[in-house]
Design a protein around this motif. Structure first.
Motif, PDB file in Angstrom:
ATOM      1  N   GLY A 160      -1.341   2.859   3.954  1.00  0.00           N
ATOM      2  CA  GLY A 160      -0.081   3.241   3.315  1.00  0.00           C
ATOM      3  C   GLY A 160       0.250   4.711   3.461  1.00  0.00           C
ATOM      4  O   GLY A 160       1.251   5.185   2.918  1.00  0.00           O
ATOM      5  N   ILE A 161      -0.559   5.468   4.199  1.00  0.00           N
ATOM      6  CA  ILE A 161      -0.325   6.904   4.393  1.00  0.00           C
ATOM      7  C   ILE A 161       0.647   7.081   5.552  1.00  0.00           C
ATOM      8  O   ILE A 161       0.324   6.765   6.705  1.00  0.00           O
ATOM      9  N   ASN A 162       1.832   7.598   5.255  1.00  0.00           N
ATOM     10  CA  ASN A 162       2.865   7.728   6.278  1.00  0.00           C
ATOM     11  C   ASN A 162       2.892   9.141   6.847  1.00  0.00           C
ATOM     12  O   ASN A 162       2.133  10.023   6.438  1.00  0.00           O
ATOM     13  N   SER A 192       0.846  -1.185   0.000  1.00  0.00           N
ATOM     14  CA  SER A 192       0.000   0.000   0.000  1.00  0.00           C
ATOM     15  C   SER A 192       0.882   1.235   0.000  1.00  0.00           C
ATOM     16  O   SER A 192       2.039   1.194   0.389  1.00  0.00           O
ATOM     17  N   GLY A 193       0.327   2.323  -0.440  1.00  0.00           N
ATOM     18  CA  GLY A 193       1.080   3.573  -0.428  1.00  0.00           C
ATOM     19  C   GLY A 193       1.817   3.830  -1.722  1.00  0.00           C
ATOM     20  O   GLY A 193       1.751   3.053  -2.690  1.00  0.00           O
ATOM     21  N   TYR A 194       2.552   4.939  -1.718  1.00  0.00           N
ATOM     22  CA  TYR A 194       3.200   5.432  -2.935  1.00  0.00           C
ATOM     23  C   TYR A 194       4.668   5.758  -2.663  1.00  0.00           C
ATOM     24  O   TYR A 194       5.069   5.976  -1.516  1.00  0.00           O
ATOM     25  N   PRO A 254       3.677   2.746   7.953  1.00  0.00           N
ATOM     26  CA  PRO A 254       2.280   3.178   7.988  1.00  0.00           C
ATOM     27  C   PRO A 254       1.338   2.010   8.238  1.00  0.00           C
ATOM     28  O   PRO A 254       1.750   0.840   8.254  1.00  0.00           O
ATOM     29  N   SER A 301      -1.853  11.579  -3.989  1.00  0.00           N
ATOM     30  CA  SER A 301      -0.649  10.774  -4.183  1.00  0.00           C
ATOM     31  C   SER A 301      -0.735   9.970  -5.475  1.00  0.00           C
ATOM     32  O   SER A 301       0.264   9.811  -6.190  1.00  0.00           O
ATOM     33  N   ASP A 361      -4.788  10.022  -0.533  1.00  0.00           N
ATOM     34  CA  ASP A 361      -4.509   8.933  -1.469  1.00  0.00           C
ATOM     35  C   ASP A 361      -4.713   9.385  -2.910  1.00  0.00           C
ATOM     36  O   ASP A 361      -3.927   9.049  -3.799  1.00  0.00           O
TER      37      ASP A 361
END
Length: 715
Positions: free
Chosen positions: A463-465, A261-263, A459, A306, A303
């Motif tokens: 996935g958001i840190n 998850s995340g970028y 995170p 991003s 999200d």
């Protein structure tokens, strides 16, 4: 990765680390059965009681491979090892049958299971003590399941008229070994009279020492290819490489790398990201449903911004050894192209090239690196981590590689889903204080809390840190203020879910036991940010209004474990100076964080006169939580928890300290010449008296009193 058969290769490496490095770096096979592997010191475990340290032994390491070893105490006796490619290890359920009667430091039995199909692979090395007697009794005394397709490969160091050259001297135990093969229904795959060992010397004749066999179940299935014997694939070892293919009944697509998850956040694109996120308008907040919608909108907008600016984060491919370079590859090619004496010279050149490449890589790393890389290098001294959790001892009393069974066993070890009935109000609770209002959270408080967070913190499932939260807060602080203050006002916590990653504890003797692992909770950073702010506010209240007794040394500013120890030392020295006998009982409250009763916790906060809205929020924070266990690319079913404090939350330590504050206040006001000091859940009872008996009796009665209080509180 495309669907394909599984290649299995067996080879003796003569305990040569350099050649094993080359094999792992260049081989295209899927499963490597190694005889006489290199096992050496890979780390030293040091402790206060063992400052010189104890050597930790392990095999040659390459991140593209998972290594399986037998159970051993003496590394010099280990004669077998199995290396499995990383992608294959994630696709199959692999069980190292260490309790099998044939399992020893000279033979390994591994089951490779995929859906309903299982293949058993046996890796054997026959270590002879002399030419007149064999060392195969552990094998002869074993029976293999005839219904499980089985491949047996290895170095048997045995000459027989069935597979050896005519000039070979037949081993005295050859007939016994052949009879055992027949009893097990094993069929020899070796082509007739093809050497598997050759020294290259004119006065030493080639021999057939390595064998490959399959049982009837494997032969009838028709899934095993003919055996090939290659000296070239052995990477200059005296032994040839034996290879075959297994064609599973079902086409097996190798498990793809797990999605992250995340970028991949790029600091250079902060303006572009802010330009997308800033204009997005949140929904209004008027009640709990709209609060939930506003929090979901915040995550969605972060999200969305991003996704428009960054690429999705990718799981890194397993890296090979970092020192391998083009010069090593050229030197290896030269080895393959030579024969006789020139080949020996080429091998010597290859060894020198590898040593030179290692030195050059280390030099470049030390002299041309960053501080982050150096901190990463400090982790190397901890040794190699276990990438996959082996089969776990389940609640049924047997080990299992089934993820669901493993998850249940680990869940039973980590979590308390139900606790004993506890009365929220206790008869010895202190007198309630005057109710205090909880002030609104300010923009400055959020900014300070964010500034103290690490961008490298893992995170949660979104996935958001913290880095993205810092950007979002700098762009739209109003959104955070409205959500956080509304959450306190309505007494509702928004982020109650966590991914719990299962990690092995270092240097444990048996990793089949659930207690050899510990959980690491990946909480949502937005929730942790709010919890940090509230924890700071509660701690400030505790200092201002003397809520925490001075004998609680944990979870508060200007107190530490060292202070707790110094206090105990001071009491002991004072007793000695007064010519009294001192007695101490040290104890730990088992499962402290997991067994904190929610209603009792809320009652304590109410008694300490925290604002009603904050007490409601704490009840919501502790109630109706959901976690998912994550291990071996598996994610468990949700586990519902309404007991204890969340592991990894910034708020858990101070709440846990407050939970025992009534006990400390009661003891401080009623006990004389004795006391209780605590560092969260680690405790010390101190008592002194004129004689050993009086002192020990008093400390025991004090301990009994504390046990009753803890039992009443559900601990």
């Amino acid at each position: 990765m495309s669907e394909r058969p599984i290649q299995i290769t067996s080879i003796n490496m003569n305990r040569q680390s350099t050649l094993t490095h080359i094999l792992l770096q260049t081989s295209t096979t899927d499963i490597l059965l190694i005889q006489e592997p290199w096992i050496g010191t890979v780390n030293t475990a040091q402790s206060d009681s063992d400052p010189l340290g104890t050597a930790i032994h392990g095999p040659t390491n390459n991140n593209m491979w998972e290594c399986y070893l037998p159970v051993f105490t003496d590394p010099d006796l280990v004669c077998v090892a199995v290396f499995v490619r990383y992608d294959l290890a994630r696709t199959f359920a692999i069980t190292n049958l260490i309790s099998h009667p044939a399992a020893s430091v000279e033979s390994m039995i591994l089951d490779f299971a995929f859906e309903e199909e299982t293949l058993r692979i046996v890796n054997v090395y026959h270590r002879m003590h002399n030419d007149s007697y064999h060392n195969l009794l552990h094998l002869f005394a074993s029976q293999f399941d005839p219904l499980i397709p089985t491949i047996l490969m290895g170095n048997f160091n045995t000459h027989s008229h069935i597979w050896s050259f005519l000039y070979s001297t037949i081993s005295l135990w050859a007939t016994e070994l052949v009879d055992w093969f027949d009893d097990q229904g094993l069929e020899l795959l070796n082509p007739p009279r093809i050497a598997t060992w050759s020294s290259g010397r004119a006065d030493w004749q080639p021999s057939v020492l390595d064998l490959a066999l399959i049982n009837k179940a494997a032969a009838i299935s028709g899934q095993i290819s003919p055996l090939t014997i290659s000296q070239r694939d052995s990477v200059s070892s005296d032994y040839a490489a034996l290879s075959l293919f297994w064609y599973p009944a079902e086409s097996i697509a190798m498990a793809p790398p797990p999605e992250l998850s995340g970028y991949a956040v790029d600091d250079l694109l902060i303006k572009s990201w802010t330009k997308v996120f800033g204009p997005l308008n949140p929904p209004p907040i008027s009640d709990i449903p709209s609060l939930i919608m506003a929090a979901a909108s915040l995550h969605h907008d972060i999200d969305q911004a991003s996704a428009r600016v960054f690429h999705k984060q990718k799981f890194p491919d397993p890296r090979s050894v970092q020192w391998w370079n083009q010069d090593c590859a050229i030197a290896l090619t030269l080895v393959y192209s030579c024969k006789g004496q020139p080949k020996k010279e080429a091998i010597r050149h290859l060894r020198k090239m590898i040593a030179s490449s290692k030195r050059q890589w280390a030099h470049d790393f030390l002299h041309h690196t960053t501080s982050d890389n150096l901190w990463e290098a400090t982790a190397w001294r901890k040794g190699r981590s276990i990438k996959r959790i082996p089969p776990i001892l389940t609640l049924a009393g047997s080990t299992s590689h089934v993820p669901h069974d493993m998850s249940e066993a680990l869940s039973q070890q980590f979590f308390t889903t139900e606790g004993p009935q506890v009365s929220p109000v206790q008869p010895d609770d202190p007198t309630p204080l005057t109710v205090r209002d909880f002030p609104e959270i300010t923009q400055q408080e959020i900014a300070v809390a964010l500034a103290k967070t690490s961008n490298k913190s893992a995170p949660g499932s979104s996935g958001i840190n913290y880095k993205l939260l810092k950007w979002a807060f700098a762009s739209r602080p109003d959104r955070f203020l409205k959500i956080f203050n509304a959450a306190i006002s309505f007494g509702y916590h928004l982020w109650k879910e966590a991914i719990v990653v299962v990690l092995p504890k270092p240097n444990k003797p048996d990793y089949s036991l659930p207690k050899a692992y510990h959980p690491i909770s990946l909480l949502e950073c937005c929730g942790k940010l709010l919890e940090k702010i509230i924890a700071k506010c509660i701690l400030a209240d505790a200092h201002t209004h003397n809520i925490l007794p001075p004998t609680q040394f944990g979870s508060r500013n200007y107190h530490s474990a060292v202070d707790a120890a110094m206090c105990l030392v001071h009491n002991a020295q004072a007793a000695v100076k007064s010519k009294l006998i001192a007695s101490v009982i040290l104890f730990d409250i088992q499962g402290f964080f997991n067994n904190i009763n929610i209603e009792r916790m809320v009652a304590i906060l109410t008694n300490l006169s925290f604002a009603p809205s904050l007490c409601l929020w704490v009840r919501s924070f502790l109630s109706d939580r959901q976690v998912w266990l994550s291990f071996n690319s598996f994610k468990s079913d949700p586990i519902h928890i309404s007991h204890g404090t969340p592991q990894g939350s910034p708020l858990s330590p101070i709440l846990s300290a407050l939970f025992t504050s009534p006990l400390l206040k009661l003891i401080n006001s009623t006990w004389s010449r004795r006391g209780l000091n605590m560092f969260v859940d680690d405790s010390a009872i101190f008592r002194c008296g004129p004689t050993h008996k009086i002192s020990s009796d008093l400390v025991r009665t004090g301990f009994d009193f504390i046990l009753k209080w803890l039992s009443r509180s559900g601990l």
